[in-house]
Motif scaffolding. Structure first.
Motif, PDB file in Angstrom:
ATOM      1  N   VAL A   1     -25.511  36.997   6.410  1.00  0.00           N
ATOM      2  CA  VAL A   1     -25.277  36.852   4.971  1.00  0.00           C
ATOM      3  C   VAL A   1     -26.011  37.920   4.158  1.00  0.00           C
ATOM      4  CG1 VAL A   1     -24.726  34.401   5.071  1.00  0.00           C
ATOM      5  CG2 VAL A   1     -27.083  35.107   4.620  1.00  0.00           C
ATOM      6  N   ALA A   2     -26.877  38.687   4.830  1.00  0.00           N
ATOM      7  CA  ALA A   2     -27.547  39.789   4.125  1.00  0.00           C
ATOM      8  C   ALA A   2     -26.908  41.131   4.467  1.00  0.00           C
ATOM      9  CB  ALA A   2     -29.036  39.812   4.472  1.00  0.00           C
TER      10      ALA A   2
ATOM     11  N   ALA B   1     -16.450  39.422   0.094  1.00  0.00           N
ATOM     12  CA  ALA B   1     -15.070  39.716   0.514  1.00  0.00           C
ATOM     13  C   ALA B   1     -14.957  39.731   2.031  1.00  0.00           C
ATOM     14  CB  ALA B   1     -14.632  41.052  -0.068  1.00  0.00           C
ATOM     15  N   GLU B   2     -15.961  40.318   2.703  1.00  0.00           N
ATOM     16  CA  GLU B   2     -15.922  40.366   4.167  1.00  0.00           C
ATOM     17  C   GLU B   2     -16.009  38.968   4.770  1.00  0.00           C
ATOM     18  OE1 GLU B   2     -18.072  44.730   4.697  1.00  0.00           O
ATOM     19  OE2 GLU B   2     -19.268  42.892   4.862  1.00  0.00           O
ATOM     20  N   LEU B   3     -16.930  38.148   4.246  1.00  0.00           N
ATOM     21  CA  LEU B   3     -17.072  36.796   4.793  1.00  0.00           C
ATOM     22  C   LEU B   3     -15.805  35.984   4.535  1.00  0.00           C
ATOM     23  CD1 LEU B   3     -20.762  35.756   4.045  1.00  0.00           C
ATOM     24  CD2 LEU B   3     -19.752  36.469   6.209  1.00  0.00           C
ATOM     25  N   ARG B   4     -15.256  36.124   3.331  1.00  0.00           N
ATOM     26  CA  ARG B   4     -14.009  35.397   3.025  1.00  0.00           C
ATOM     27  C   ARG B   4     -12.889  35.828   3.967  1.00  0.00           C
ATOM     28  NH1 ARG B   4     -14.725  35.014  -3.204  1.00  0.00           N
ATOM     29  NH2 ARG B   4     -15.657  32.938  -3.297  1.00  0.00           N
TER      30      ARG B   4
ATOM     31  N   ALA C   1     -17.482  28.952  -1.876  1.00  0.00           N
ATOM     32  CA  ALA C   1     -18.596  29.855  -2.166  1.00  0.00           C
ATOM     33  C   ALA C   1     -19.258  30.332  -0.883  1.00  0.00           C
ATOM     34  CB  ALA C   1     -19.626  29.132  -3.035  1.00  0.00           C
ATOM     35  N   PHE C   2     -19.559  31.621  -0.832  1.00  0.00           N
ATOM     36  CA  PHE C   2     -20.406  32.174   0.223  1.00  0.00           C
ATOM     37  C   PHE C   2     -21.498  32.977  -0.470  1.00  0.00           C
ATOM     38  CE2 PHE C   2     -16.285  31.560   2.247  1.00  0.00           C
ATOM     39  CZ  PHE C   2     -16.662  30.802   3.350  1.00  0.00           C
ATOM     40  N   HIS C   3     -22.744  32.566  -0.233  1.00  0.00           N
ATOM     41  CA  HIS C   3     -23.850  33.168  -0.969  1.00  0.00           C
ATOM     42  C   HIS C   3     -24.447  34.330  -0.187  1.00  0.00           C
ATOM     43  CE1 HIS C   3     -23.515  29.037  -2.602  1.00  0.00           C
ATOM     44  NE2 HIS C   3     -23.707  29.673  -3.751  1.00  0.00           N
ATOM     45  N   VAL C   4     -23.909  35.510  -0.410  1.00  0.00           N
ATOM     46  CA  VAL C   4     -24.441  36.674   0.296  1.00  0.00           C
ATOM     47  C   VAL C   4     -25.678  37.201  -0.423  1.00  0.00           C
ATOM     48  CG1 VAL C   4     -22.176  37.309   1.185  1.00  0.00           C
ATOM     49  CG2 VAL C   4     -23.033  38.373  -0.925  1.00  0.00           C
TER      50      VAL C   4
END
Ligand SMILES: [Zn+2]
Length: 167
Positions: free
Chosen positions: A97-98, A103-106, A121-124
């Protein structure tokens, strides 16, 4: 893992564990006075990496080791009810996540899930060092965390096992 009995191996291991179980009689406090916020990453062994054992510490984990409202709740409970007087926040090197964008995680979760995930939600973490400073500040400035509680921010190196204090 077999599809029809996905927990069998784990339950078998638990029966062996229970046969020699020797952790009874704990009162649930952190005996070493330690609380830790760290990442869910499977390369992190939170107790062993700082020489502690079950019963010694309160461990709170999430993606990225962020000091969320839930983490703060755990810290406040730890400090006031569970003997905590040292708090470590420990994100790590090569954290997904760091090192990813939202966009990549989605994109990757969407490919796995076979559906649109833009609603989730993805909290990068854009800057791990800055995020750590901000998270330490959140704890230090919390009105229910007394000044005599030691608070440190560290980066854990998943390749060497070393902790490096940054804050
Ligand atoms: Zn991570």
């Amino acid at each position: 893992m077999t599809d029809d009995q996905p927990f069998d191996d784990l339950l078998a291991a638990n029966r062996r564990y229970a046969d020699t179980f020797d952790l009874q009689g704990f009162d649930g406090v952190a005996r070493a006075g330690v609380a830790m916020v760290t990442c869910m990453d499977s390369r992190i062994d939170p107790l062993r990496m700082i020489g502690l054992e079950p019963g010694d510490a309160k461990i709170f984990r999430n993606p990225g080791a962020r000091v969320t409202d839930a983490a703060l709740e755990a810290i406040v409970l730890g400090v006031h009810l569970l003997n905590v007087d040292r708090v470590l926040v420990i994100p790590h090197t090569r954290c997904a996540v760091a090192s990813s964008t939202v966009a990549e995680l989605r994109y990757r979760v969407s490919a796995s899930a076979g559906q649109d995930v833009s609603w989730h939600a993805f909290h990068v973490i854009e800057d791990q060092e800055e995020a750590l400073k901000e998270d330490i500040r959140r704890i230090r400035t919390h009105p229910l965390v007394p000044d005599d509680v030691a608070i440190g921010g560290f980066i854990y190196d998943v390749d060497t096992g070393r902790l490096d204090q940054r804050v």
